[in-house]
Design an enzyme around this catalytic site. Structure first.
Site, mmCIF file in Angstrom:
data_model
loop_
_atom_site.group_PDB
_atom_site.id
_atom_site.type_symbol
_atom_site.label_atom_id
_atom_site.label_comp_id
_atom_site.label_asym_id
_atom_site.label_seq_id
_atom_site.Cartn_x
_atom_site.Cartn_y
_atom_site.Cartn_z
ATOM 1 N N ASN A 68 0.825 -1.206 0.000
ATOM 2 C CA ASN A 68 0.000 0.000 0.000
ATOM 3 C C ASN A 68 0.861 1.260 0.000
ATOM 4 O O ASN A 68 0.563 2.235 -0.696
ATOM 5 C CB ASN A 68 -0.922 0.016 1.226
ATOM 6 C CG ASN A 68 -2.241 -0.707 0.981
ATOM 7 O OD1 ASN A 68 -2.678 -0.849 -0.156
ATOM 8 N ND2 ASN A 68 -2.859 -1.171 2.043
ATOM 9 N N GLU A 79 -5.994 -7.511 5.328
ATOM 10 C CA GLU A 79 -5.439 -8.366 4.273
ATOM 11 C C GLU A 79 -5.509 -9.839 4.650
ATOM 12 O O GLU A 79 -4.823 -10.675 4.056
ATOM 13 C CB GLU A 79 -3.995 -7.971 3.978
ATOM 14 C CG GLU A 79 -3.009 -8.225 5.099
ATOM 15 C CD GLU A 79 -2.885 -7.063 6.080
ATOM 16 O OE1 GLU A 79 -1.836 -6.983 6.754
ATOM 17 O OE2 GLU A 79 -3.823 -6.248 6.180
#
Length: 300
Positions: A179, A214
């Site tokens: 990210n 995640e």
């Protein structure tokens, strides 16, 4: 439903003339059997009948009709307010006094059509809201609420019948750096692709859930540790072979790590404990270098 042949004939003629399919019964017990078999949208029933009476029939229908709505019209020779209230409290939507007037019954059928159509539409909305409440909005996998429901059901069944099942907790490796380096939109796209691959590579009987962030969780019914390792290793390999570029990962592609725990008759732990064991195994997989599948090993 009416034990008076003349009244029954009139009611049947009105219903069929209005374009509806009509089922008829001359006693309450037969009426109840017909309802259970056909689940009609509208029931027009006399109050006083052999066997189950009209009030009892209304009460029985209201107890069992959960997924659909049946409009109940009570025919009665009684006209007092107390009688009308008793019918409504039993579940009737409306009442018609006898002798039966065809025009009055026809108007009740028009109202019934509107009410049942509205309930059908509301039922669809409820189903959609129920689905949305159990679906992760990003990946469209089932969420933790659905996981809790499914896991409780499977765990209870496995306890009762001596079955076995495995859990696999999967985590995208180095996802924070993914990210940071590629941006959150790219991270969301990667999670959606991982979710799609998990669902595609799992068996039809397996459950696939977004556990949070995640992390993803697989429920593998009827699979012991060895079979679960083979299945999850296939999924791990499939994720790696996607070739999603991840410069923050030493392998330079996106990978996952997974921890497996297994419920058996010899290891009858709670579902909460089983989740903790899967999490411990996942920690071991990460500590051993990531991009691997590790099964929980009991001490001793």
């Amino acid at each position: 439903m009416d034990d008076d042949p003349g009244s029954l004939m009139v009611a049947k003629a009105v219903v069929e003339h209005a374009g509806y399919e009509c089922l008829s019964a001359a006693d309450g017990d037969t009426a109840w059997e017909l309802f259970q078999l056909h689940q009609p949208e509208v029931v027009v029933t006399d109050w006083v009948m052999p066997g189950m009476n009209g009030l009892e029939l209304c009460e029985s229908i209201r107890r069992v009709a959960e997924d659909s709505y049946t409009y109940l019209v009570l025919l009665t020779s009684f006209g007092s307010q107390d009688d009308v209230l008793a019918g409504m409290e039993a579940g009737a939507d409306d009442y018609v006094t006898k002798p039966l007037d065809p025009f009055t019954l026809r108007t009740r059928l028009l109202v019934a059509r509107r009410v049942t159509a509205l309930h059908a539409q509301l039922g669809k909305y409820r189903q959609e809201l129920t689905r949305q409440a159990r679906t992760d909005p990003l990946t469209h996998l089932d969420n933790r609420l659905k996981l809790t429901e499914d896991l409780d059901l499977l765990h209870g069944r496995s306890q009762r019948y001596g079955g076995r099942y495995s859990l696999a907790l999967c985590d995208v490796d180095y996802f924070k750096s993914f990210n940071d380096l590629q941006g959150h939109p790219a991270g969301d796209d990667a999670l959606k692709l991982v979710a799609k691959t998990l669902a595609a590579l799992a068996r039809d009987t397996d459950g696939v859930y977004r556990f949070g962030g995640e992390e993803f969780l697989l429920i593998l019914p009827d699979q012991g540790a060895a079979d679960a390792e083979v299945a999850v290793e296939r999924i791990r390999s499939g994720i790696e072979s996607l070739g999603i570029v991840h410069v923050g990962n030493p392998r330079e592609v996106l990978t996952i790590s997974a921890g497996i725990s297994t419920f058996t008759a010899d290891h009858p732990v709670s579902s909460g404990r089983l989740l903790k064991e899967a999490d411990d195994a996942l920690y071991s997989a990460k500590a051993a270098g990531r991009n691997r599948v590790v099964s929980f090993v009991r001490a001793g």
